[in-house]
Design an enzyme around this catalytic site. Structure first.
Site, PDB file in Angstrom:
ATOM      1  CG  ASP A  68      67.390   5.223  45.813  1.00 22.21           C
ATOM      2  OD1 ASP A  68      67.092   4.860  44.540  1.00 22.21           O
ATOM      3  OD2 ASP A  68      66.696   6.122  46.382  1.00 22.21           O
TER       4      ASP A  68
ATOM      5  CG  ASP B 299      64.576   1.732  42.260  1.00 23.88           C
ATOM      6  OD1 ASP B 299      64.340   1.297  43.283  1.00 23.88           O
ATOM      7  OD2 ASP B 299      63.960   2.863  41.878  1.00 23.88           O
ATOM      8  CD  GLU B 300      65.068   2.200  47.522  1.00 26.49           C
ATOM      9  OE1 GLU B 300      65.186   2.729  48.662  1.00 26.49           O
ATOM     10  OE2 GLU B 300      63.703   1.504  47.362  1.00 26.49           O
TER      11      GLU B 300
END
Lengths: 378, 402
Positions: free
Chosen positions: B8, B104-105
């Site tokens: 993350d 973003d993960e």
């Protein structure tokens, strides 16, 4: 009102008019079946906003007494329950008595029903049509014309006039046209009509016609067709069938029917139909049910179909092929509908190009044609 | 026993800005929409700004009050997408099974890679170091026996955290957490749980699964399993490829309260959604319309078309049908259109009167012109009217600046 009637004749008549009996209760009287007995026999009438069907059980048929009339009269009975009762009555005959408050007693075998009827004066009168636009054709022909075109109407209510079949009459030739804008079916036949009678832009709802075909059943003989401004009536000795007409202008379909072509095949209707049916086993779950034909000069139609998650199929059907070799993709269901509607062992298909409509016709006649628009594949 | 890792990126947009502008490193930084417009909210805040109490989603004005020294930066979506792709490429060097979960993960299935990268913890440390070294972006990593626990582990320590959760840790480390921390429990579900006396994940784990099933259906059972740390879902590298639906929604520049204005934005939205469907090679049959009023009450309704489409006009017509049926005449703050029930488009069924072919050719031509000269090079004339959002949106990715 008092009479006896053969139960089997009554059951058949009731099932014929039931299709027109209104299911909705907006006009309560129309959920009923109007019954009238006179010296000629028993008349049943069912009606909704689209259709009115009236059938007669004659006093005598084939030297058999079907209706024995004692007192003439009329009553409206609740449609659904009356239909159910008639079907389940135990005897061969139904004895029918109506009192002055419209209470109707139906007696058959050991069973006796009492139904609350309604005043027949409340029931709408049948439309009175002027008979100046009238022609006549055999019932059998009318049914086959409906069968060969009716399937091509659009089933989407939003499509307006395309949910109906176009009837045209010119110089004694009756033409039916139906299209959902992807396929088109046309059938023509000679009918008995005054030479100067011309009818155009008469659009009969497809649903009405399929009911008409069922109602005509295996009736033989001739039917009269009477066309008015917004209604059409079909009349036989024992049947009156009224349908409302669709409003609007039917598109000009003559210009979309190709006259010449690039490639023509002639082959067995049955072999072709069966091969399409098989290929559709693979394609039928896909969006457009796409199958592909490749027409080869050596005299075969190669039938292909492939679906990503299912598999594929290929087979060849022998055919007389003349003209350019070509490949074309289309919806298999449309092809099957058309091939099933063709009353001919041999079939002729004229192709104008991979992206333009092709014409399916019986090999030996010109009076029927089916048009299918292909699918442009990537 | 599986080993799943979730990486993350910490304060992703802000981190990217700091990497590209070293002078902003270690300073409070806020990536936000234009404060003069309504979508002036905080999209991301650096940890320095977060220390002042700035949170994602907060109005910019409030953030400025909390952290007056913060540097406000407009978003650069194209750069963030590029960075995200670079990070995914690094992750793919550890395992072929990488599932992008958001910009973003990403999940990484490490099961079977032990001989190459050691234990989950060793591999995670290596991933974290490489991402930081090669891109400059800090990330928190969670390691667990499944996606659920990996995700929950990653939440536990930020920034640059590395947390390992095993099945045995669940009672001690997961159960004391409030129930809203459980992956899959949103505010609404939390509210329902609270009314049932379920406040912690442990309470949920000990609730009667039959009762949860009766109350919430299958999702009740799934959440009960989740509370026990059980999750069988695989890491699916293609989860984003097979589109379930294609849709857009956005906040209007001002509240629209006339049908005339709403028609214009809905048409533009429909064109945008249909264009994406064409680009992805799909046609869809179900059109959904979302309207959110100024009171934040939203309407979400669907309509299934007679046949599937990838054309703006048909999508628009479906949306208008829903609009006429469900719009309560109240001012609208946010609109959305989604096309679902998708199928790959294999071909175009042509029609007798040439309508569909015309439509398909028009769409293909517009697409080709836009491909070559840009989205803003050709558009509907009505997009010149004041209600239009086209010109504004054509310069954005996902509703934010490129």
């Amino acid at each position: 009102m008092k009479f006896r009637v053969s139960r089997s004749a009554l059951v058949e008549a009731v099932s014929q008019v039931s299709k027109a009996v209104s299911q909705k209760t907006t006009i309560p009287i129309l959920t009923g079946i109007k019954t009238t007995v006179d010296e000629k026999g028993l008349w049943l009438t069912g009606s909704n906003s689209d259709l009115t069907i009236q059938v007669q059980v004659p006093v005598m048929a084939d030297d058999k007494e079907l209706v024995h009339v004692e007192i003439i009269g009329s009553v409206v009975l609740p449609g659904r329950i009356f239909g159910d009762i008639v079907r389940k009555l135990p005897g061969d005959e139904v004895e029918w008595v109506v009192d002055d408050r419209w209470i109707t007693t139906l007696r058959s075998g050991q069973a006796q029903f009492e139904l609350k009827g309604l005043d027949p004066e409340e029931y709408p009168r049948l439309p009175q049509l002027r008979e100046d636009q009238k022609f006549t054709l055999p019932a059998e022909l009318l049914k086959s014309m409906i069968r060969q075109t009716g399937f091509a109407v659009s089933t989407s209510e939003a499509r307006g006039v395309l949910t109906g079949v176009l009837w045209q009459l010119k110089e004694g030739i009756l033409t039916f046209v139906a299209t959902d804008s992807i396929r088109l079916s046309r059938r023509q036949a000679e009918v008995e009509a005054p030479a100067d009678l011309a009818i155009e832009n008469v659009i009969v709802p497809g649903k009405s016609l399929s009911e008409l075909a069922k109602t005509l059943g295996d009736q033989e003989g001739f039917v009269d067709v009477i066309v008015s401004e917004n209604q059409i009536m079909i009349r036989t000795e024992r049947l009156l069938f009224f349908s409302r007409l669709l409003e609007g202008t039917y598109p000009d379909t003559n210009r979309v029917i190709p006259t010449g072509g690039k490639t023509e095949i002639v082959t067995s209707t049955k072999d072709l139909l069966q091969s399409v049916d098989r290929a559709a086993l693979i394609s039928r779950d896909g969006r457009d049910n796409v199958i592909k034909w490749t027409l080869k000069e050596e005299g075969v139609v190669e039938v292909n179909s492939a679906a990503q998650d299912v598999g594929s199929v290929v087979e060849e059907v022998a055919a007389k092929v003349s003209g350019e070799e070509m490949g074309i993709s289309f919806n298999a269901q449309y092809m099957m509908d058309a091939l099933k509607a063709v009353d001919s062992e041999e079939i002729r298909i004229l192709f104008t190009g991979a992206m333009t409509p092709f014409v399916i016709q019986p090999a030996d006649r010109e009076d029927a044609l089916h048009l299918i628009v292909p699918i442009r594949t990537r | 026993m599986r080993t799943v890792l979730l990486a993350d990126m910490n304060a992703f947009y802000a981190s990217v800005e700091q990497v590209l502008h070293p002078e902003l490193q270690d300073k409070p930084l806020i990536v936000c929409g234009d404060p003069t417009r309504r979508h002036g909210i905080v999209l991301a805040a650096s940890y320095e700004a977060k220390a002042c109490g700035v949170k994602t989603g907060m109005p910019v004005s409030q953030a400025k009050e909390l952290c007056p020294s913060a540097c406000l930066v407009p978003p650069h979506m194209r750069t963030y997408v590029q960075m995200s792709v670079r990070i995914l490429d690094i992750l793919r060097q550890f395992s072929p099974l990488v599932e992008p979960f958001s910009i973003d993960e990403a999940f990484v299935e490490l099961t079977g890679c032990e001989a190459l990268f050691g234990t989950g913890e060793e591999a995670a440390r290596c991933v974290q170091k490489r991402i930081l070294k090669e891109t400059g972006i800090p990330c928190s990593i969670g390691v667990g026996p499944n996606k659920l626990l990996a995700k929950m582990a990653a939440e536990m320590e930020k920034p640059l955290g590395l947390t390992i959760l095993t099945q045995a840790d669940v009672p001690k480390r997961v159960w004391p957490l409030p129930v809203k921390k459980l992956f899959g429990v949103g505010p609404r579900m939390e509210h329902h749980f609270h009314r049932m006396g379920i406040r912690t994940i442990g309470d949920l784990a000990h609730a009667d699964p039959e009762r949860l099933h009766r109350r919430f259906g299958i999702i009740g059972r799934v959440l009960h399993q989740s509370a026990h740390g059980i999750d069988h879902s695989p890491v699916d590298p293609h989860s984003l490829d097979s589109n379930q639906s294609i849709g857009h929604q956005f906040t209007l520049p001002r509240d629209y309260d006339t049908e005339e204005d709403l028609r214009i934005v809905l048409r533009e939205l429909a064109e945008e959604v249909a264009g994406r469907a064409r680009k992805a090679g799909y046609t869809g049959r179900t059109v959904s319309l979302t309207l959110k009023g100024t009171d934040f009450r939203s309407i979400h309704r669907s309509f299934t078309l007679p046949e599937s489409t990838q054309f703006g006009r048909t999508v628009f017509e479906g949306a208008m049908k829903l609009f006429h049926r469900h719009w309560n005449q109240q001012p609208v703050r946010l609109v959305g259109i989604t096309l679902s029930n998708l199928q790959p488009d294999q071909g175009v069924q042509l029609d007798l009167f040439g309508k569909r072919d015309k439509e398909a050719r028009l769409a293909a031509t517009v697409d080709a012109i836009r491909e070559k000269y840009g989205t803003g090079s050709i558009f509907l004339a009505q997009s010149l009217s004041s209600a239009s959002v086209f010109v504004d949106r054509s310069r954005k990715i996902g509703g934010h600046r490129m």
